[in-house]
Each structure stands twice: as structure tokens, then as C-alpha cells.
Design a protein around this motif. Sequence first.
Motif, PDB file in Angstrom:
ATOM      1  N   TYR A  79       0.817  -1.218   0.000  1.00  0.00           N
ATOM      2  CA  TYR A  79       0.000   0.000   0.000  1.00  0.00           C
ATOM      3  C   TYR A  79       0.847   1.263   0.000  1.00  0.00           C
ATOM      4  CZ  TYR A  79      -4.010   2.993   1.093  1.00  0.00           C
ATOM      5  OH  TYR A  79      -4.989   3.948   1.044  1.00  0.00           O
ATOM      6  N   SER A  80       1.835   1.344   0.867  1.00  0.00           N
ATOM      7  CA  SER A  80       2.570   2.599   1.063  1.00  0.00           C
ATOM      8  C   SER A  80       3.406   3.011  -0.141  1.00  0.00           C
ATOM      9  CB  SER A  80       3.479   2.489   2.299  1.00  0.00           C
ATOM     10  OG  SER A  80       4.438   1.466   2.108  1.00  0.00           O
ATOM     11  N   SER A  81       3.836   2.031  -0.954  1.00  0.00           N
ATOM     12  CA  SER A  81       4.697   2.370  -2.087  1.00  0.00           C
ATOM     13  C   SER A  81       3.992   2.241  -3.439  1.00  0.00           C
ATOM     14  CB  SER A  81       5.947   1.475  -2.085  1.00  0.00           C
ATOM     15  OG  SER A  81       5.569   0.114  -2.262  1.00  0.00           O
ATOM     16  N   ALA A  94      -0.402   2.679   7.851  1.00  0.00           N
ATOM     17  CA  ALA A  94       0.894   2.327   8.437  1.00  0.00           C
ATOM     18  C   ALA A  94       0.767   2.054   9.930  1.00  0.00           C
ATOM     19  CB  ALA A  94       1.896   3.449   8.189  1.00  0.00           C
ATOM     20  N   ALA A  95      -0.103   2.804  10.605  1.00  0.00           N
ATOM     21  CA  ALA A  95      -0.291   2.598  12.048  1.00  0.00           C
ATOM     22  C   ALA A  95      -0.843   1.209  12.335  1.00  0.00           C
ATOM     23  CB  ALA A  95      -1.227   3.656  12.607  1.00  0.00           C
ATOM     24  N   GLU A  96      -1.676   0.689  11.449  1.00  0.00           N
ATOM     25  CA  GLU A  96      -2.217  -0.660  11.616  1.00  0.00           C
ATOM     26  C   GLU A  96      -1.223  -1.722  11.164  1.00  0.00           C
ATOM     27  OE1 GLU A  96      -4.216  -3.735  12.723  1.00  0.00           O
ATOM     28  OE2 GLU A  96      -4.895  -1.713  13.211  1.00  0.00           O
ATOM     29  N   GLY A  97      -0.216  -1.300  10.392  1.00  0.00           N
ATOM     30  CA  GLY A  97       0.825  -2.234   9.974  1.00  0.00           C
ATOM     31  C   GLY A  97       0.433  -3.160   8.841  1.00  0.00           C
ATOM     32  N   ILE A  98      -0.462  -2.709   7.967  1.00  0.00           N
ATOM     33  CA  ILE A  98      -0.866  -3.556   6.843  1.00  0.00           C
ATOM     34  C   ILE A  98      -0.156  -3.114   5.570  1.00  0.00           C
ATOM     35  CG2 ILE A  98      -3.071  -4.272   7.786  1.00  0.00           C
ATOM     36  CD1 ILE A  98      -4.439  -2.089   6.277  1.00  0.00           C
ATOM     37  N   ARG A  99       0.107  -4.076   4.671  1.00  0.00           N
ATOM     38  CA  ARG A  99       0.871  -3.797   3.454  1.00  0.00           C
ATOM     39  C   ARG A  99       0.062  -4.167   2.207  1.00  0.00           C
ATOM     40  NH1 ARG A  99       6.386  -4.182   4.702  1.00  0.00           N
ATOM     41  NH2 ARG A  99       6.811  -3.376   2.594  1.00  0.00           N
ATOM     42  N   ALA A 100      -0.147  -5.462   1.991  1.00  0.00           N
ATOM     43  CA  ALA A 100      -0.950  -5.897   0.840  1.00  0.00           C
ATOM     44  C   ALA A 100      -2.433  -5.760   1.194  1.00  0.00           C
ATOM     45  CB  ALA A 100      -0.623  -7.332   0.480  1.00  0.00           C
ATOM     46  N   VAL A 101      -3.197  -5.096   0.303  1.00  0.00           N
ATOM     47  CA  VAL A 101      -4.603  -4.810   0.607  1.00  0.00           C
ATOM     48  C   VAL A 101      -5.454  -5.008  -0.648  1.00  0.00           C
ATOM     49  CG1 VAL A 101      -6.232  -3.129   1.578  1.00  0.00           C
ATOM     50  CG2 VAL A 101      -3.803  -3.001   2.208  1.00  0.00           C
ATOM     51  N   LEU A 102      -6.655  -5.572  -0.447  1.00  0.00           N
ATOM     52  CA  LEU A 102      -7.654  -5.618  -1.518  1.00  0.00           C
ATOM     53  C   LEU A 102      -8.900  -4.879  -1.047  1.00  0.00           C
ATOM     54  CD1 LEU A 102     -10.034  -7.846  -0.647  1.00  0.00           C
ATOM     55  CD2 LEU A 102      -8.283  -9.470  -1.335  1.00  0.00           C
ATOM     56  N   TYR A 117     -12.677  -4.580   2.791  1.00  0.00           N
ATOM     57  CA  TYR A 117     -11.225  -4.675   2.615  1.00  0.00           C
ATOM     58  C   TYR A 117     -10.706  -5.957   3.260  1.00  0.00           C
ATOM     59  CZ  TYR A 117     -11.237   0.531   2.089  1.00  0.00           C
ATOM     60  OH  TYR A 117     -11.460   1.833   1.726  1.00  0.00           O
ATOM     61  N   GLY A 118      -9.640  -6.509   2.667  1.00  0.00           N
ATOM     62  CA  GLY A 118      -8.882  -7.588   3.292  1.00  0.00           C
ATOM     63  C   GLY A 118      -7.418  -7.235   3.182  1.00  0.00           C
ATOM     64  N   ALA A 119      -6.610  -7.636   4.164  1.00  0.00           N
ATOM     65  CA  ALA A 119      -5.217  -7.183   4.149  1.00  0.00           C
ATOM     66  C   ALA A 119      -4.263  -8.177   4.804  1.00  0.00           C
ATOM     67  CB  ALA A 119      -5.106  -5.828   4.853  1.00  0.00           C
ATOM     68  N   LEU A 120      -2.995  -8.079   4.377  1.00  0.00           N
ATOM     69  CA  LEU A 120      -1.876  -8.805   4.974  1.00  0.00           C
ATOM     70  C   LEU A 120      -0.924  -7.801   5.617  1.00  0.00           C
ATOM     71  CD1 LEU A 120      -0.925 -11.301   2.109  1.00  0.00           C
ATOM     72  CD2 LEU A 120      -1.820 -11.934   4.361  1.00  0.00           C
ATOM     73  N   ARG A 121      -0.142  -8.279   6.552  1.00  0.00           N
ATOM     74  CA  ARG A 121       0.867  -7.415   7.181  1.00  0.00           C
ATOM     75  C   ARG A 121       2.241  -7.557   6.507  1.00  0.00           C
ATOM     76  NH1 ARG A 121      -1.583  -5.228  11.423  1.00  0.00           N
ATOM     77  NH2 ARG A 121      -3.321  -6.367  12.380  1.00  0.00           N
ATOM     78  N   SER A 122       2.243  -8.197   5.358  1.00  0.00           N
ATOM     79  CA  SER A 122       3.462  -8.317   4.564  1.00  0.00           C
ATOM     80  C   SER A 122       3.163  -7.930   3.128  1.00  0.00           C
ATOM     81  CB  SER A 122       4.000  -9.759   4.619  1.00  0.00           C
ATOM     82  OG  SER A 122       3.029 -10.672   4.158  1.00  0.00           O
ATOM     83  N   ALA A 123       4.208  -7.533   2.391  1.00  0.00           N
ATOM     84  CA  ALA A 123       4.030  -7.082   1.010  1.00  0.00           C
ATOM     85  C   ALA A 123       4.219  -8.251   0.052  1.00  0.00           C
ATOM     86  CB  ALA A 123       5.025  -5.964   0.692  1.00  0.00           C
ATOM     87  N   ARG A 124       3.101  -8.833  -0.383  1.00  0.00           N
ATOM     88  CA  ARG A 124       3.162  -9.897  -1.382  1.00  0.00           C
ATOM     89  C   ARG A 124       1.837  -9.952  -2.132  1.00  0.00           C
ATOM     90  NH1 ARG A 124       2.670 -13.352   3.383  1.00  0.00           N
ATOM     91  NH2 ARG A 124       0.821 -14.710   3.207  1.00  0.00           N
ATOM     92  N   PRO A 125       1.855 -10.462  -3.375  1.00  0.00           N
ATOM     93  CA  PRO A 125       0.627 -10.498  -4.168  1.00  0.00           C
ATOM     94  C   PRO A 125      -0.464 -11.301  -3.468  1.00  0.00           C
ATOM     95  CG  PRO A 125       2.544 -10.926  -5.545  1.00  0.00           C
ATOM     96  CD  PRO A 125       3.025 -10.952  -4.129  1.00  0.00           C
TER      97      PRO A 125
END
Length: 276
Positions: A79-81, A94-102, A117-125
Amino acid sequence: MTADAVQAVEIGGALARLRRATGLPVAFGGLVESGRPQIRISELSGTTTAALRSLAVTSGSGLGGKAVALARPCAVTDYSSSRQISHEYDVPVAAEGIRAVLAVPVVVRRRVRGVLYGALRSARPLGDRALGAAVAVARDVEQTLVVRDEARELLAAARPERTRTGENAVWEQVREAHAALRALVPRIADPELRAELLAACGLLTAPPRAGGVTLAPREVDVLSWVAAGATNAAVAERLGIGPETVKAYLRSAMRKLGAHTRGEAVTAARRAGLLP
């Protein structure tokens, strides 16, 4: 329970189903605010902070806002980049610490009513499987909102015709009894007893108009439960048939009655003397 409370329960349940279906550890969402081009994130599941609670997401902004503007699912790996979205909401994300989001829009009658929304705390497809499962959950929410909208429309149409206190409640009991009796008919082996039961059901409806629309027995059964406020899944359970079969009967009845919605079909069937 107020309408807002009912909707909150529905969104909360949808988020729990989304997490189970996708395997994603975090889910959140909300509905479009009345009269405003934004959604309000009202429900959280699997979050560790309150950073996203009550966040107002404007159409076109961020991932959810993009999903609203395009009326289709959207996803980012980080998300951030991501260069695919604007970044007005980077701080709470960023405060919630989520990266990959749909983000999947809830669309009813061509209008976006909310976003899940659904999300992961790591950056991956996230992959097509997760996105497809999230879309299926959103479709369930859409069906529920359609049923509620049509129920409100039916009640609004009925109020001018019934002014005596308690009469609406009595009629609802009559309609539920009619639907329950019709559901019993296929279980009775004796043809004479079946005919008597159908005749008793006929006493609860107005006399059919000469030359009027004729529906198959199962089409009337389905419409009877729809008139009582049941969803397709509930109708299928009551009648012991599959949800797709319910949809087929409903489509056939709507075509015969010249109706475009479930509510119009119920109204037309009542006018034709097919329902109480």
C-alpha cells in the motif's frame, strides 16, 4: 434494532466470512454515507489498533476510494509504495501495519453502497483466489441489501392501504401461514389431501382474475416466501431445493408477471389473486 445497527451487524458478519474465505488476517469495511461521496469504515476484524475506525474514505482517494470510483475490485501488493493509488490514508494504514490490501465494492442497483477490505501485514501479491473469495462475500452482502430495500419498498407501498392498528401484522401472519401451508403440499402423498390443502391455501388469496397470469405451483411457493421477507437461501432451505433452482423459479415468475424486481413480482402476484 435501528437500520444502522442492522447494517453494522451485516458488515461485521461479512468481514468474518471474508477472513475465513480468503485466509487474510485483517478485514475492515463500511457503507457509503448518505448524501456524501465517501464511505465510513465502521467495522474492523483482526486489527490491533483503532487507527482505521471511523476513517472517511472519499471516492477516488486511496485504494477503497478507487474501488468506489471504478465500481470494481482493486488490490495493491504494498500500500505505502503503490503508484496505482493516491496516498491520503498512508498514516492510519501504516499505524495498523498492513501492506498488501484488496478492496471490493458492494454494488446494489448499479450504485456502490459500501466497501469490504482484506489485508496482509506483509508485502506480497494477494492472488486471484483471495480476490475471488472476497468478491463472493461482497455479492452476499449485495443480495441482503437488495432484499432489505425491496422489503422497505413493499412496506411503504402497503402503508397507505392499511391504516388500522395491527392490520399489517395480521396480514404478515396470514402470508407466512400461506407460505408454510404451500411448503407442506409436496410432502403429502395422498392426492386428495394435497388438493384439499391447496384449496385451503386458495381461501387465503383473492379470487384469481379471469384470463389472468398463471404461475406454476413452485413459482407461487417461491413468491410466497419472498413476500414473507425470506432471502433466496432461506427460501431454498424452507422448500428443500437448491438456491439456483429458487432463482430459476423467481426469474420465470417475474417474466410471466412482467416484473423487473422481486418486489414488483410480489405486488403483481397479489393483484392477480395469486398471493394473500
